[in-house]
Design a protein around this motif. Structure first.
Motif, mmCIF file in Angstrom:
data_model
loop_
_atom_site.group_PDB
_atom_site.id
_atom_site.type_symbol
_atom_site.label_atom_id
_atom_site.label_comp_id
_atom_site.label_asym_id
_atom_site.label_seq_id
_atom_site.Cartn_x
_atom_site.Cartn_y
_atom_site.Cartn_z
ATOM 1 N N ARG A 102 0.851 -1.275 -0.037
ATOM 2 C CA ARG A 102 0.160 -0.046 -0.007
ATOM 3 C C ARG A 102 0.882 1.371 -0.165
ATOM 4 O O ARG A 102 0.442 2.294 -0.459
ATOM 5 N N ASN A 103 2.131 1.075 0.533
ATOM 6 C CA ASN A 103 2.921 2.411 0.529
ATOM 7 C C ASN A 103 3.523 2.632 -0.917
ATOM 8 O O ASN A 103 3.967 3.756 -1.070
ATOM 9 N N ARG A 104 3.477 1.743 -1.756
ATOM 10 C CA ARG A 104 3.810 1.932 -3.363
ATOM 11 C C ARG A 104 2.600 2.341 -4.051
ATOM 12 O O ARG A 104 2.524 2.829 -4.959
ATOM 13 N N ALA A 105 1.589 1.240 -3.771
ATOM 14 C CA ALA A 105 0.613 1.171 -4.706
ATOM 15 C C ALA A 105 -0.136 2.813 -4.762
ATOM 16 O O ALA A 105 -0.213 3.438 -3.782
ATOM 17 N N THR A 106 -0.681 3.180 -5.971
ATOM 18 C CA THR A 106 -1.441 4.219 -6.282
ATOM 19 C C THR A 106 -2.600 4.393 -6.485
ATOM 20 O O THR A 106 -3.264 3.150 -6.961
ATOM 21 N N THR A 107 -3.495 5.536 -6.357
ATOM 22 C CA THR A 107 -4.915 5.355 -6.478
ATOM 23 C C THR A 107 -5.189 5.167 -8.049
ATOM 24 O O THR A 107 -6.312 4.290 -8.235
ATOM 25 N N GLY B 54 11.503 6.542 4.578
ATOM 26 C CA GLY B 54 10.715 6.492 5.719
ATOM 27 C C GLY B 54 9.649 5.334 5.625
ATOM 28 O O GLY B 54 8.871 5.075 6.756
ATOM 29 N N ARG B 55 9.379 4.784 4.599
ATOM 30 C CA ARG B 55 8.298 3.919 4.518
ATOM 31 C C ARG B 55 8.773 2.510 3.946
ATOM 32 O O ARG B 55 9.600 2.476 2.994
ATOM 33 N N ARG B 56 8.194 1.594 4.425
ATOM 34 C CA ARG B 56 8.627 0.028 4.005
ATOM 35 C C ARG B 56 8.016 -0.213 2.755
ATOM 36 O O ARG B 56 6.788 0.208 2.526
ATOM 37 N N ILE B 57 8.876 -0.876 1.829
ATOM 38 C CA ILE B 57 8.346 -1.345 0.548
ATOM 39 C C ILE B 57 8.901 -2.483 0.176
ATOM 40 O O ILE B 57 9.859 -3.255 0.824
ATOM 41 N N ASN B 58 8.385 -3.335 -0.956
ATOM 42 C CA ASN B 58 9.007 -4.561 -1.301
ATOM 43 C C ASN B 58 9.815 -4.086 -2.477
ATOM 44 O O ASN B 58 9.354 -3.648 -3.307
ATOM 45 N N SER B 59 11.203 -4.421 -1.921
ATOM 46 C CA SER B 59 12.159 -3.879 -3.320
ATOM 47 C C SER B 59 12.148 -4.623 -4.673
ATOM 48 O O SER B 59 12.832 -4.259 -5.609
ATOM 49 N N CYS B 60 11.540 -5.947 -4.382
ATOM 50 C CA CYS B 60 11.511 -6.800 -5.664
ATOM 51 C C CYS B 60 10.426 -6.202 -6.542
ATOM 52 O O CYS B 60 10.664 -6.457 -7.878
ATOM 53 N N LEU B 61 9.357 -5.322 -6.278
ATOM 54 C CA LEU B 61 8.379 -5.079 -7.178
ATOM 55 C C LEU B 61 8.602 -3.365 -7.520
ATOM 56 O O LEU B 61 7.767 -2.956 -8.017
ATOM 57 N N SER B 62 9.828 -2.884 -7.228
ATOM 58 C CA SER B 62 10.210 -1.743 -7.709
ATOM 59 C C SER B 62 11.234 -1.620 -8.458
ATOM 60 O O SER B 62 12.501 -2.020 -8.245
ATOM 61 N N LEU B 63 11.404 -0.726 -9.671
ATOM 62 C CA LEU B 63 12.375 -0.806 -10.355
ATOM 63 C C LEU B 63 13.297 0.403 -9.765
ATOM 64 O O LEU B 63 13.072 1.496 -9.321
ATOM 65 N N ILE B 107 12.802 -7.396 10.124
ATOM 66 C CA ILE B 107 13.287 -6.222 11.127
ATOM 67 C C ILE B 107 13.085 -4.751 10.326
ATOM 68 O O ILE B 107 12.829 -3.901 10.905
ATOM 69 N N CYS B 108 13.303 -4.796 8.845
ATOM 70 C CA CYS B 108 12.984 -3.596 8.266
ATOM 71 C C CYS B 108 11.539 -3.325 8.467
ATOM 72 O O CYS B 108 11.132 -2.024 8.664
ATOM 73 N N SER B 109 10.972 -4.179 8.175
ATOM 74 C CA SER B 109 9.156 -4.075 8.377
ATOM 75 C C SER B 109 9.011 -3.529 9.683
ATOM 76 O O SER B 109 8.207 -2.398 9.692
#
Ligand SMILES: Cc1cc2nc3c(=O)[nH]c(=O)nc-3n(C[C@H](O)[C@H](O)[C@H](O)COP(=O)(O)OP(=O)(O)OC[C@H]3O[C@@H](n4cnc5c(N)ncnc54)[C@H](O)[C@@H]3O)c2cc1C
Ligand code: SF4
Ligand code: FES
Ligand code: FES
Lengths: 329, 166
Positions: A102-107, B54-63, B107-109
């Protein structure tokens, strides 16, 4: 993954211009598109990153609220105005995916995420949505998660978004841009389409049409989102429901119902709305509304259970919402 | 190849990337930061969780290319000269792992989770206000799977640190 060009759009006009080519696609948070590109189900030759366009605000507009398409699902769900006035939307968002996603997903991206049908994801199987004319392995296959309303023999997939169901129940409108200052506003319930003979087309937007904002009208007094799923967190809906209405002297007014997990689009339960409108709440009325809405529902074997499940969910949701009312009175 | 500037664990990096490279692969393959793990590579397990701005994300789904100018914190950035971070220490104390493969992501999460709690951000189980409870932590950690099933100890470790901060 196939090679592609990447560009970051500075404004709507630049985005629309960059996305003109047939193989170009917009990139929001990428949580759906990148996944599909890894599977080579989506093979764009150009990605136009719209996640940093200046559409990151949630602004009050008279009675309503205007939401930028780049607002993340977590920012939207946690926004104080949304939490207070549109709890249906906040709950729907928070019941989807995980905080990381949800932190990445956009509207904008959430609206246009694609189906989770397992045959759509499996490139060894027949799927008209992925490869028009190849057939549909879900009809006659494993179809526990599939549609019971508005499907065709060509495709029985469902739209997986929780947010979109909430937007339809709240009467949201989607604003778009499409070059040369042209753009339009369309109701959220006209954004997606039924599969018919062209299931490879998910929605009504034209190629390169950019979602820029979503506008919510004045909030209904009574709102509820309920999601039925196989485990209590981090799972797509088996079925879900968004309900919004006002009460005038004890009678239903402005009833809006959207059903999730049952069709190729968030399903606006117009027949049920019509039966409820203007009437006083009662269990008999709720059952009548649910039966009318589901009169033409059909299952495909593994998903037959969704018909009685949806019926009970409609009745229970209205029961819960109006019981609260009686207690307060 | 596309130019890319990133701050990772406080250190500036300048590099060039193929646009197909995920943030996870950039960290692991190009920069040698192999703490972040690849479990599923499809956003489903949380092993690749890192903190971006400052926000946790899944780094595998991000370019990687889409993170120009961003600040990234990985498991390698958690400890300081004073030793382990409070969460790292609590994971050790509570025996919150077996094989350890999911642990950097956990731990990151959890590190980002503590900030979310502090900001009062809701989860789907939050009623009026966020209350520190088992259920709240479980819901917020559901994006981090642990095949060894160390969940109970993971929750205990996070709750202990969250309560100490509250
Ligand atoms: C493991 C997992 C579990 C999930 N669980 C749930 C769940 O329970 N409920 C749920 O609802 N969702 C769930 N999701 C899906 C998630 O909500 C979507 O992936 C996300 O909302 C998509 O948003 P995005 O910005 O990342 O879109 P992208 O992946 O960036 O884009 C999706 C599509 O939208 C297009 N697009 C993006 N922005 C725009 C724009 N502004 N204008 C026009 N087109 C645009 C893209 O071209 C692409 O076709 C889950 C996803 C994963 C990986
Ligand atoms: S239901 Fe639709 S998406 Fe699924 S296999 Fe059939 S055509 Fe493809
Ligand atoms: S490796 Fe990214 S979520 Fe599994
Ligand atoms: S400790 Fe082995 S996967 Fe979690």
């Amino acid at each position: 993954m196939k090679p592609f060009n990447y560009s970051r759009a500075a404004d709507d006009k630049a985005a629309v211009t960059s996305a003109r080519g047939q193989g170009a696609r917009y990139l929001g948070g990428g949580t759906n598109l990148i996944d599909l590109m890894k599977h080579e189900i989506e093979q764009p030759d150009a990605l136009v990153d719209v996640s940093r366009l200046p559409h990151e605000a949630i602004e009050e507009t008279g009675d309503g609220v205007r939401i930028g398409a780049a607002v993340t699902n977590s920012a939207l769900a946690g926004d104080p105005i949304i939490r207070e006035r549109y709890p249906l939307l906040s709950t729907a968002l928070l019941s989807g995916a995980t905080m990381q996603l949800r932190n990445r997903a956009t509207t904008g991206g959430n609206f246009l995420q694609r189906t989770r049908c397992q045959y759509f994801y499996d490139t060894q199987r027949a799927c008209n949505k992925r490869e028009p004319g190849s057939g549909c392995d879900a009809v006659g296959g494993l179809n526990r998660f599939h549609a019971i309303l508005g499907a065709s023999e060509q495709c029985i997939a469902v739209h997986p978004s929780d947010m979109a169901v909430a937007m339809v129940a709240l009467g949201a409108h989607v604003e778009t841009a499409l070059g040369e200052g042209s753009g339009r506003t369309l109701p959220a319930d006209a954004l997606h389409r039924l599969p018919g003979d062209t299931p490879h087309i998910d929605h009504q937007l034209r190629h390169g049409e950019l979602i820029t904002h979503v506008v919510l009208p004045k909030a209904a007094e009574h709102q509820l989102y309920r999601k039925v799923r196989d485990r209590s967190s981090y799972a797509f809906a088996v079925v879900s429901i968004g309900v919004a209405f006002d009460l005038l002297e004890g009678n239903f007014m402005n009833v809006r119902i959207a059903l999730g997990g049952v069709a190729h689009k968030p399903w606006r339960a117009a027949r049920a709305e019509e039966i409820l409108e203007g009437k006083a709440p009662s269990p008999e009325l709720f059952a009548k509304a649910a039966d009318a809405e589901l009169a033409e529902a059909r299952g495909y074997g593994h998903n037959d259970f969704k018909i009685p499940l949806m019926r009970r969910l409609i009745i229970a949701s209205f029961g819960e919402m109006t019981a609260k009312q009686e207690n307060a009175a | 190849m596309y130019p890319l500037q990133l701050t990772i664990n406080g250190k500036a990096h300048e590099t060039n990337v193929d646009p197909r490279v995920s943030l996870l692969d950039l960290l692991r393959e190009n920069l040698g930061l192999t703490g972040s793990k690849k479990g599923c590579d499809h956003g489903q397990c949380g092993a690749c969780t890192v903190i971006v701005n400052g926000r946790r994300i899944n780094s595998c789904l991000s370019l990687a290319v889409s993170h120009d100018g961003d600040e990234v914190t990985t498991i390698e950035g958690m400890a300081s000269d004073d030793g382990l971070s409070p969460l790292q220490a609590a994971f050790v104390r509570h025996d919150a792992f077996q094989c350890g493969y999911c642990t950097p992501g956990q731990i990151c999460s959890a590190t980002a989770l503590l900030e979310e709690l502090e900001r009062g951000e809701p989860s789907v189980v939050t009623k009026e206000r966020v209350e520190l409870a088992d259920e709240e932590i479980r819901e917020r950690m559901s994006g981090n799977l642990c095949r060894c099933g160390a969940y109970n100890n993971i929750i205990d470790a996070i709750l202990e640190v969250a309560e100490a901060r509250a």
